[in-house]
Design a protein around this motif. Structure first.
Motif, short mmCIF file in Angstrom:
data_model
loop_
_atom_site.label_atom_id
_atom_site.label_comp_id
_atom_site.label_asym_id
_atom_site.label_seq_id
_atom_site.Cartn_x
_atom_site.Cartn_y
_atom_site.Cartn_z
N LEU A 129 9.39 -0.95 -6.77
CA LEU A 129 8.14 -0.63 -6.36
C LEU A 129 7.23 -0.08 -7.46
O LEU A 129 5.84 -0.55 -7.58
CB LEU A 129 8.34 0.33 -5.21
N HIS A 132 6.12 -2.79 -9.62
CA HIS A 132 4.86 -3.72 -8.79
C HIS A 132 3.71 -2.94 -8.66
O HIS A 132 2.72 -3.62 -9.17
CB HIS A 132 5.52 -3.94 -7.38
N ARG A 133 3.88 -1.75 -8.61
CA ARG A 133 2.54 -0.60 -8.86
C ARG A 133 1.94 -0.83 -10.05
O ARG A 133 0.72 -1.15 -10.17
CB ARG A 133 2.83 0.51 -8.40
N ARG A 159 -3.62 -1.66 -1.95
CA ARG A 159 -2.12 -2.16 -2.40
C ARG A 159 -1.55 -0.98 -3.07
O ARG A 159 -0.35 -0.82 -2.71
CB ARG A 159 -2.26 -3.54 -3.09
N ILE A 163 2.02 1.14 -2.00
CA ILE A 163 3.15 1.21 -2.67
C ILE A 163 3.55 2.51 -2.82
O ILE A 163 4.80 2.66 -2.86
CB ILE A 163 3.06 0.23 -4.03
#
Length: 201
Positions: A129, A132-133, A159, A163
């Motif tokens: 995560l 991704h962030r 988004r 996250i």
């Protein structure tokens, strides 16, 4: 690791009562303590709330029986303990449904392994995560914005927030797993001895 054991208020100890106290003794103990602990008389609000919660538990025969049998009451347990208990409850159900013969395997060690695996999986999920962030934030930094509306920027920021919320939820999950793990401290399980091999004739 967090604190060991479980932080549940002991209503008997708080009210100064023996385990076999009858209803009259419970009521008398509560009234005596309430006189000095009531906030209107200068007592501590939190302590009075605990005294009252203990009294309400002990005067309810069903809740008292559950507490006497398990040592827990949802209304008196620490939030972290409750999360740990819920985690253990699921694992205990798995242990009970295991078809292997009791004594042929160590279910307590199995519970510990499962909790350790869950912590590792959740930590890996957090790392994913976070990666991704970071990628989303890099997109935000690089994307050009239209002056009248920043639709893409808003979507990407939303988004990022989602996250971040997922990361916080995963961290809370790890705390619950660690709490469940500490509740298993001190437990052992007696296995059946392995049968000795027959001597050759």
């Amino acid at each position: 690791m967090p604190k060991t054991g479980a932080t549940v208020i002991d209503p008997y100890q708080l009210l100064g009562l023996p385990r076999d106290a009858n209803d009259a003794a419970i009521k008398a103990a509560y009234r005596k303590i309430a006189k000095t602990e009531h906030p209107d008389g200068g007592g501590d609000v939190d302590r009075f709330a605990k005294v009252t919660a203990s009294y309400e538990l002990l005067k309810d025969p069903v809740r008292r029986k559950v507490y006497d049998d398990t040592g827990y009451d949802p209304q008196l347990a620490d939030t972290a303990d409750l999360k740990g208990l819920m985690m253990l409850e699921t694992l205990v159900n798995d242990m009970i449904l295991d078809e292997r013969e009791p004594g042929s395997f160590d279910p307590v060690a199995g519970l510990r392994r499962k909790l350790t695996d869950d912590i590792l999986k959740t930590r890996f999920h957090i790392l994913e995560l976070e990666r991704h962030r970071a990628r989303v934030r890099q997109h935000i930094d690089r994307i050009g914005r239209r002056p009248e509306a920043d639709v893409l920027g808003s979507m990407l920021k939303a988004r990022t927030q989602s996250i971040s919320d997922a990361i916080r939820a995963a961290e809370t999950q790890i705390e619950a797993i660690e709490r469940a793990y500490t509740m298993l401290e001190g437990y052992s399980y007696e296995l059946e001895p392995e049968p000795l091999p027959k001597a050759a004739e």
